[in-house]
Design an enzyme around this catalytic site. Structure first.
Site, mmCIF file in Angstrom:
data_model
loop_
_atom_site.group_PDB
_atom_site.id
_atom_site.type_symbol
_atom_site.label_atom_id
_atom_site.label_comp_id
_atom_site.label_asym_id
_atom_site.label_seq_id
_atom_site.Cartn_x
_atom_site.Cartn_y
_atom_site.Cartn_z
ATOM 1 N N LYS A 6 58.144 -8.475 -48.692
ATOM 2 C CA LYS A 6 58.860 -9.770 -49.568
ATOM 3 C C LYS A 6 59.363 -10.706 -48.547
ATOM 4 O O LYS A 6 59.223 -11.936 -48.692
ATOM 5 C CB LYS A 6 60.090 -9.247 -50.003
ATOM 6 C CG LYS A 6 59.822 -8.317 -51.329
ATOM 7 C CD LYS A 6 61.162 -7.867 -52.239
ATOM 8 C CE LYS A 6 62.119 -7.493 -51.513
ATOM 9 N NZ LYS A 6 62.043 -5.862 -51.392
ATOM 10 N N ARG A 29 68.878 -6.363 -58.418
ATOM 11 C CA ARG A 29 68.334 -4.942 -58.150
ATOM 12 C C ARG A 29 68.675 -3.956 -59.264
ATOM 13 O O ARG A 29 68.348 -2.737 -58.903
ATOM 14 C CB ARG A 29 69.032 -4.539 -56.635
ATOM 15 C CG ARG A 29 67.929 -4.628 -55.755
ATOM 16 C CD ARG A 29 68.611 -3.947 -54.458
ATOM 17 N NE ARG A 29 67.972 -3.621 -53.436
ATOM 18 C CZ ARG A 29 67.553 -4.381 -52.369
ATOM 19 N NH1 ARG A 29 67.785 -5.879 -52.289
ATOM 20 N NH2 ARG A 29 66.895 -4.041 -51.347
ATOM 21 N N ARG A 55 58.005 -0.819 -38.745
ATOM 22 C CA ARG A 55 58.870 -1.841 -38.175
ATOM 23 C C ARG A 55 59.967 -1.262 -37.398
ATOM 24 O O ARG A 55 60.641 -2.034 -36.816
ATOM 25 C CB ARG A 55 59.343 -2.433 -39.826
ATOM 26 C CG ARG A 55 60.256 -3.175 -39.660
ATOM 27 C CD ARG A 55 60.456 -3.812 -40.945
ATOM 28 N NE ARG A 55 61.492 -3.433 -41.713
ATOM 29 C CZ ARG A 55 61.804 -3.619 -43.267
ATOM 30 N NH1 ARG A 55 61.131 -4.609 -43.522
ATOM 31 N NH2 ARG A 55 62.817 -3.200 -43.848
ATOM 32 N N ARG A 84 66.164 -1.639 -37.453
ATOM 33 C CA ARG A 84 67.119 -1.890 -38.372
ATOM 34 C C ARG A 84 67.866 -0.583 -38.656
ATOM 35 O O ARG A 84 67.208 0.577 -38.748
ATOM 36 C CB ARG A 84 66.574 -2.321 -39.713
ATOM 37 C CG ARG A 84 66.980 -3.698 -39.933
ATOM 38 C CD ARG A 84 66.209 -4.155 -41.238
ATOM 39 N NE ARG A 84 66.382 -3.490 -42.320
ATOM 40 C CZ ARG A 84 66.034 -3.977 -43.648
ATOM 41 N NH1 ARG A 84 65.115 -5.117 -43.573
ATOM 42 N NH2 ARG A 84 66.343 -3.354 -44.674
ATOM 43 N N ARG A 116 66.096 4.909 -50.096
ATOM 44 C CA ARG A 116 65.788 3.357 -50.646
ATOM 45 C C ARG A 116 64.847 3.368 -51.810
ATOM 46 O O ARG A 116 65.074 2.611 -52.650
ATOM 47 C CB ARG A 116 65.686 2.393 -49.675
ATOM 48 C CG ARG A 116 66.977 1.915 -48.718
ATOM 49 C CD ARG A 116 66.569 1.432 -47.496
ATOM 50 N NE ARG A 116 65.967 0.146 -47.379
ATOM 51 C CZ ARG A 116 65.218 0.027 -46.213
ATOM 52 N NH1 ARG A 116 65.229 0.765 -45.231
ATOM 53 N NH2 ARG A 116 64.586 -1.093 -46.326
HETATM 54 P P1 ADP Z 1 64.637 -3.883 -48.481
HETATM 55 O O1 ADP Z 1 64.007 -4.836 -49.173
HETATM 56 O O2 ADP Z 1 63.968 -3.876 -47.299
HETATM 57 O O3 ADP Z 1 65.091 -2.642 -48.998
HETATM 58 P P2 ADP Z 1 66.971 -5.705 -48.295
HETATM 59 O O4 ADP Z 1 67.097 -6.605 -46.592
HETATM 60 O O5 ADP Z 1 66.630 -6.557 -49.336
HETATM 61 O O6 ADP Z 1 66.087 -4.440 -47.938
HETATM 62 O O7 ADP Z 1 68.599 -4.870 -48.315
HETATM 63 C C1 ADP Z 1 69.106 -4.125 -47.399
HETATM 64 C C2 ADP Z 1 70.217 -3.609 -48.159
HETATM 65 O O8 ADP Z 1 71.247 -4.292 -48.735
HETATM 66 C C3 ADP Z 1 69.913 -2.589 -49.480
HETATM 67 O O9 ADP Z 1 69.292 -1.167 -49.218
HETATM 68 C C4 ADP Z 1 71.202 -2.434 -50.307
HETATM 69 O O10 ADP Z 1 72.010 -1.436 -49.573
HETATM 70 C C5 ADP Z 1 71.822 -3.742 -49.838
HETATM 71 N N1 ADP Z 1 71.445 -4.605 -50.948
HETATM 72 C C6 ADP Z 1 70.961 -5.882 -50.716
HETATM 73 N N2 ADP Z 1 70.672 -6.664 -51.813
HETATM 74 C C7 ADP Z 1 71.488 -5.954 -52.850
HETATM 75 C C8 ADP Z 1 71.713 -6.117 -54.252
HETATM 76 N N3 ADP Z 1 71.329 -6.956 -54.888
HETATM 77 N N4 ADP Z 1 72.385 -5.044 -54.818
HETATM 78 C C9 ADP Z 1 73.041 -4.057 -54.206
HETATM 79 N N5 ADP Z 1 72.636 -3.900 -52.843
HETATM 80 C C10 ADP Z 1 71.867 -4.806 -52.177
#
Ligand code: ADP
Length: 188
Positions: free
Chosen positions: A13, A87, A126, A132, A143
């Site tokens: 993404k 989400r 990655r 990370r 996740r």
């Molecule tokens: P990825 O798409 O690689 O899973 P993101 O960078 O979008 O990771 O998000 C990393 C973390 O941030 C998620 O695993 C979650 O803990 C938190 N997070 C991000 N966006 C949300 C959201 N909309 N609701 C709840 N937690 C979120």
């Protein structure tokens, strides 16, 4: 243009969001980036979020909804792309009401689809480069589980609204960008 891009962790993404931002001149709003920044700066939200993020759990809805409301209300009529939000169904409903309060509508929702094993392999790769905190194998698997249970219902939610476009997220980056572009150019 106002759009959502979503998909499992590791779907690419971020990479595709950069392409979309450049081509369609939209504001890129990534809850993951906002939260990581908050963690880095050790703000109140950051300290709370970190414990969830480290385990691959979702940060509580109220926290991210507040973040998004603030971001959206500052935009006026500029286009935007939400990445990492919503989400959960609750977040999607909160987004609907925030948008309708401002008389705004989403144009489209792009789902970038990649299967689980490909996702785990990509994230492991990655991790060697970026390290990370939430990229270890068991956190990644969690996740994915959280994605399947809490986020994938959004597929139905947006499909029923006639907004969903599914794009295959495997292949060359530039080919995937073209697939996305084919969807987005209808709304430009
Ligand atoms: P990825 O798409 O690689 O899973 P993101 O960078 O979008 O990771 O998000 C990393 C973390 O941030 C998620 O695993 C979650 O803990 C938190 N997070 C991000 N966006 C949300 C959201 N909309 N609701 C709840 N937690 C979120």
């Amino acid at each position: 243009m106002k759009l959502i891009i979503f998909g499992p962790p590791g779907a690419g993404k971020g990479t595709q969001a950069a392409f979309i931002k450049e081509k369609y001149n939209v504001e890129h709003i990534s809850t993951g980036d906002v939260l990581r920044e908050a963690v880095k700066n050790e703000t109140e939200v950051g300290l709370l979020a970190k414990s969830y993020m480290d385990k691959g759990e979702l940060v509580p809805d109220e926290v991210v909804i507040e973040i998004i409301n603030q971001k959206i209300s500052g935009l006026g009529d500029k286009g935007f792309m939400l990445d990492g939000f919503p989400r959960t169904i609750k977040q999607a409903e909160a987004l609907d009401s925030a948008l309708s309060n401002q008389n705004l509508n989403l144009d489209t929702v792009v789902l970038l689809e990649v299967d689980d094993e490909e996702v785990v392999q990509r994230i492991m790769k990655r991790q060697q480069i970026e390290s990370r905190d939430d990229d270890s194998e068991d956190v990644v698997r969690n996740r994915l589980k959280v994605y399947r249970e809490q986020t994938s219902p959004l597929k139905d939610y947006y499909s029923k609204k006639g907004l969903l476009h599914v794009v295959e997220g495997v292949g060359e980056v530039s080919d995937i960008s073209k697939r996305i572009d084919n969807v987005l150019k209808q709304f430009d």
